[in-house]
Write a protein that holds these residues in place. Structure first.
Motif, PDB file in Angstrom:
ATOM      1  N   UNK A  41       0.846  -1.204   0.000  1.00 22.96           N
ATOM      2  CA  UNK A  41       0.000   0.000   0.000  1.00 22.96           C
ATOM      3  C   UNK A  41       0.877   1.247   0.000  1.00 22.96           C
ATOM      4  N   UNK A  42       0.802   2.099  -1.024  1.00 23.85           N
ATOM      5  CA  UNK A  42       1.488   3.389  -0.962  1.00 23.85           C
ATOM      6  C   UNK A  42       0.903   4.232   0.167  1.00 23.85           C
ATOM      7  N   UNK A  43       1.776   4.789   0.992  1.00 20.58           N
ATOM      8  CA  UNK A  43       1.344   5.592   2.137  1.00 20.58           C
ATOM      9  C   UNK A  43       2.335   6.719   2.329  1.00 20.58           C
ATOM     10  N   UNK A  44       1.987   7.889   1.806  1.00 21.06           N
ATOM     11  CA  UNK A  44       2.919   9.004   1.888  1.00 21.06           C
ATOM     12  C   UNK A  44       4.144   8.731   1.042  1.00 21.06           C
ATOM     13  N   UNK A  45       5.318   8.889   1.642  1.00 16.38           N
ATOM     14  CA  UNK A  45       6.550   8.633   0.898  1.00 16.38           C
ATOM     15  C   UNK A  45       7.133   7.251   1.179  1.00 16.38           C
ATOM     16  N   UNK A  46       6.325   6.348   1.743  1.00 20.65           N
ATOM     17  CA  UNK A  46       6.758   4.971   1.971  1.00 20.65           C
ATOM     18  C   UNK A  46       5.714   4.029   1.397  1.00 20.65           C
ATOM     19  N   UNK A  47       6.066   2.752   1.337  1.00 19.81           N
ATOM     20  CA  UNK A  47       5.134   1.689   0.964  1.00 19.81           C
ATOM     21  C   UNK A  47       5.037   0.744   2.158  1.00 19.81           C
ATOM     22  N   UNK A  67       5.842  11.713  -2.356  1.00 17.10           N
ATOM     23  CA  UNK A  67       4.701  10.807  -2.329  1.00 17.10           C
ATOM     24  C   UNK A  67       4.860   9.655  -3.310  1.00 17.10           C
ATOM     25  N   UNK A  68       4.639   8.431  -2.826  1.00 21.93           N
ATOM     26  CA  UNK A  68       4.621   7.241  -3.675  1.00 21.93           C
ATOM     27  C   UNK A  68       3.233   7.137  -4.303  1.00 21.93           C
ATOM     28  N   UNK A  69       3.181   7.008  -5.623  1.00 20.35           N
ATOM     29  CA  UNK A  69       1.907   7.077  -6.341  1.00 20.35           C
ATOM     30  C   UNK A  69       1.422   5.735  -6.877  1.00 20.35           C
ATOM     31  N   UNK A  70       2.283   4.744  -7.018  1.00 19.48           N
ATOM     32  CA  UNK A  70       1.828   3.447  -7.528  1.00 19.48           C
ATOM     33  C   UNK A  70       2.860   2.367  -7.243  1.00 19.48           C
ATOM     34  N   UNK A  71       2.347   1.140  -7.114  1.00 14.65           N
ATOM     35  CA  UNK A  71       3.195  -0.045  -6.959  1.00 14.65           C
ATOM     36  C   UNK A  71       2.829  -1.035  -8.051  1.00 14.65           C
ATOM     37  N   UNK A  72       3.836  -1.640  -8.684  1.00 18.10           N
ATOM     38  CA  UNK A  72       3.616  -2.620  -9.753  1.00 18.10           C
ATOM     39  C   UNK A  72       4.576  -3.782  -9.569  1.00 18.10           C
ATOM     40  N   UNK A  73       4.195  -4.939 -10.120  1.00 14.93           N
ATOM     41  CA  UNK A  73       5.067  -6.111 -10.092  1.00 14.93           C
ATOM     42  C   UNK A  73       6.206  -5.936 -11.079  1.00 14.93           C
TER      43      UNK A  73
END
Length: 789
Positions: A41-47, A67-73
């Motif tokens: 889960x992106x949460x602020x500037x961390x995952x 800010x972290x905006x997306x996570x992908x494999x």
């Protein structure tokens, strides 16, 4: 972590405003790992990496500066993840170890990253410039500092988010309010491969889109709540769609399952809908509006992200497995402020609608949300006219001389000026929970309560309100909580109250004056005239400053001595916001409208520390447990909540760089099933249910062997399990048979030390009066085999 350097420092030590927690875990889409054990889960500037079984935060991926905006494999390594951020970088992570493996730089902030399993070297990012939003293709090659060649695939004036971009095998779709574009062969994107599908101008606008994982199909969610299932996407003339409608408000998120057999949708109703060829299934009452939807690769789990900053992990059987709660203090205001609970040593503020949030700010963990108002979520009929909700406006805590933990809450519907209640709570040590003991309706005739303060050691509470009255409430053994007295002064509105450290003096603010009274005898002691402007807040000092009263107005801060009724000092402030008292030291802090924090002592006009934090602070609180490297933080730490719902504290430069990464634990929290329990190598200990005092006959040697030889093979336990028992049965007792009593076959119960392993040979049941070493002890075994024939 975010760092902002101070303007003025103390003792030549540079302090930084460091983000310790908070932020939203539902603003951007979450991602299941391939094995569905974790949710990223992106949460602020961390995952944050959460366990899908327990909901626990197991890991934090720290490395981005914005800010972290997306996570992908990662397209070729499923144990790695790729993140995009507004710091203009994408990073490659080993999420199990929490290590950033590599990074790629871009020229503009990134708002999304998409990878293609069929083309590991091709990826897409979403960039935002001053004029437009761009979907760009680039070559995914980690190892170099910056991406050289970026190809713009699509650009639009509308925002490109994970709700309006969807990828599938062989194509991807980009949606706009009145149209959507289909791009074929994304690894070989050419403009001629683009197919455009336009909507009628009068048709409802598109809010979200999702693609079938295998077929040339997609589904669009619209402003009026309807879903359109599109077919033949690559043919603009022969494309058809099928309309399904259930949502009464705009559809906010859509997702296909990994097999493509069903679609799940969510919106403002707080209901997850699963659409299949056989019809619809519903999972209602999820708490609040659904903003994001995510499905796992094995079709077993769904994740619904809600407005109250929580995520529900839902099984394929439409049951909630666990709930992940982020920092649920949502909204742009915190009427309760930030308070310290001495029972749990946590911070307390407004949480979910009608709830109080108990939160540990240092490690960014939620203790729980306590339901105060006890009302279910109701979705609005019209989004432009939201339903009024009763909010918790004040909260107070006290530990009495009898070591009882009490809490008081005030709730109020300020928009309609109705539904005002004062509730008294007591912590039940047997049940380990807060229990409601008294409800007082309309304690101040539905006028806004401005303060709620407890006596330091007694079950006595004072409330002040805009109706001009200050009321004292006491706990009577027979009648419960009741109003003991009512105080007013010249019909002025009462703005605040404060007890002295020993509880002998109560200060009440009426307009621009402060009245000092004895809270037990109800006698007027003195009257302090502070200024011509109304008083906003008052606080008594602690310890050596317990005789001083700090008075804050809109443009000044004053310190008064209650012994001499004289002013000690006065300073002008550039717009006072609020005052915070440190219960663990002599210090206080006030924040002005220019977002500057001033730490001071009531006896000194000169502040101990001053810094502009460059953010709007909504609430602040001192928490026990200080910072030895900062003098004024030696006993307690000041935590602040910003208007972005992020939690901050002051730290030195070295402390702000400390990153506590930890490897993910070995997956021992998997759900137990009957088959898993049978096959488990770590067997759980089974309690001995043998009835004491009842002798149990042990098997004889012949019986032990006979059981092994005559038992059917398909029901016989595994040989390694019975081998030790079988061999033990073949051994003689090792004692003198003649000295044994006749009941030697009875099992003996021995009590030994816990650390001593008591191994007792199995009694054979054979008796020979004259042991002869020449006689074979195993002649009976030959007879047993002969009998089997």
């Amino acid at each position: 972590m975010k760092k902002k350097k101070q303007c003025d420092v103390e003792s030549d030590v540079s302090l930084y405003v460091t983000e310790t927690g908070g932020s939203s875990i539902v603003r951007f889409k979450s991602l299941f790992t391939i094995d569905s054990k974790y949710l990223l889960c992106p949460c602020g500037n961390v995952v944050k990496v959460y366990s899908t079984n327990t909901g626990e935060c197991c890991q934090k991926l720290v490395g981005h500066t914005d800010t972290v905006t997306m996570v992908a494999h990662h397209p070729s390594n499923k144990l790695q993840a790729i993140t995009s951020s507004t710091d203009a970088t994408i990073k490659l992570w080993d999420y199990e170890d929490g290590v950033a493996l590599s990074s790629l730089g871009f020229n503009t902030p990134l708002y999304g990253v998409y990878t293609l399993p069929q083309s590991p070297t091709t990826a897409f990012v979403v960039q935002r410039t001053d004029k437009q939003n761009e979907l760009c293709r680039f070559k995914l090659e980690f190892g170099k500092p910056k991406v050289d060649d970026v190809e713009v695939v699509a650009n639009t004036m509308d925002k490109l988010t994970d709700k309006t971009i969807a990828f599938s095998k062989g194509y991807f779709v980009v949606a706009q309010p009145k149209s959507f574009l289909v791009f074929c062969k994304p690894d070989k994107v050419k403009w001629k491969n683009r197919v455009r599908h336009d909507l009628n101008p009068k048709e409802p606008a598109i809010r979200c889109i999702a693609c079938h994982p295998k077929l040339e199909q997609c589904v669009t969610g619209h402003e009026n709540g309807e879903l359109r299932f599109w077919y033949n996407l690559s043919d603009s003339e022969n494309a058809t769609f099928n309309v399904q409608h259930w949502h009464s408000l705009p559809a906010l998120s859509l997702s296909y399952t990994s097999s493509g057999s069903s679609v799940i949708s969510g919106g403002h109703e707080g209901v997850m809908v699963q659409w299949t060829s056989d019809g619809k299934q519903f999972l209602p009452r999820l708490g609040s509006a659904i903003q994001q939807l995510t499905t796992s690769n094995d079709n077993q789990l769904y994740a619904t992200s809600h407005n109250d900053n929580s995520i529900c992990i839902i099984t394929s059987y439409m049951t909630v497995r666990t709930t992940i709660e982020g920092f649920t203090a949502t909204g742009q205001s915190l009427p309760c402020g930030l308070n310290y609970d001495p029972k749990t040593q946590s911070c307390v503020t407004n949480g979910k609608a009608g709830h109080l949030l108990f939160y540990y700010p240092d490690n960014d963990e939620q203790l729980y949300n306590l339901d105060i108002v006890s009302r279910n979520y109701i979705s609005p009929v019209d989004l432009e006219k939201s339903l009024p909700h009763t909010k918790i406006t004040k909260v107070g805590f006290v530990v009495t001389a009898n070591n009882e933990h009490l809490m008081a809450t005030a709730e109020y519907d300020k928009e309609n000026m109705t539904d005002q209640k004062l509730k008294m709570w007591k912590f039940d040590e047997s049940y380990k929970e807060w229990c409601l003991i008294t409800v007082i309706s309309s304690p101040h005739d539905n006028r806004n309560i401005t303060s709620l303060t407890f006596h330091p050691t007694n079950a006595l509470c004072v409330t002040t309100a805009e109706d001009g009255y200050a009321k004292t409430w006491i706990l009577d053994d027979n009648e419960g909580w009741c109003c003991e007295s009512t105080t007013s002064y010249r019909s002025y509105a009462s703005s605040d109250s404060s007890f002295s450290q020993d509880g002998s003096v109560l200060a009440l603010a009426f307009g621009h004056t402060v009245s000092l009274i004895d809270p037990l005898l109800l006698d007027d002691l003195s009257l302090l005239v502070s200024a011509t402007t109304n008083i906003k807040q008052i606080e008594f000092g602690q310890d050596s400053n317990c005789h001083l009263l700090v008075v804050a107005t809109e443009n000044s801060l004053q310190s008064w001595s209650v012994i001499t009724s004289s002013m000690i000092w006065l300073i002008d402030t550039s717009g006072f916001d609020f005052l915070v008292k440190d219960p663990f030291s002599d210090n206080m802090a006030f924040i002005d409208t220019r977002h500057t924090v001033h730490v001071f002592q009531p006896s000194e006009e000169k502040p101990l520390f001053t810094q502009n934090v460059k953010m709007e602070v909504l609430a602040a609180c001192f928490v026990q447990g200080g910072n030895d490297e900062i003098t004024w933080c030696a006993k307690s730490q000041l935590y602040m909540i910003s208007n972005q719902m992020t939690v901050h504290k002051f730290a030195t430069k070295e402390q702000s760089k400390v990153v506590s990464n930890r490897a993910l634990p070995v997956a021992t929290d998997t759900l137990k099933t009957p088959i898993a329990s049978l096959l488990s190598t770590n067997k759980e200990a089974v309690d001995d249910i043998t009835m004491p005092g009842v002798p149990i006959r042990n098997r004889t040697l012949q019986e032990a062997v006979q059981v092994v030889l005559e038992t059917k093979s398909h029901v016989l336990p595994p040989i390694p399990k019975i081998c030790q028992q079988f061999v033990a049965a073949l051994l003689l007792d090792g004692t003198n048979i003649n000295e044994e009593s006749e009941d030697t076959t009875a099992m003996e119960v021995c009590t030994t030390e816990p650390s001593t392993l008591n191994v007792k040979p199995v009694k054979t049941g054979l008796k020979r009066n004259d042991p002869d070493p020449d006689v074979d002890d195993f002649d009976w075994l030959t007879e047993s085999f002969a009998n089997l024939k």
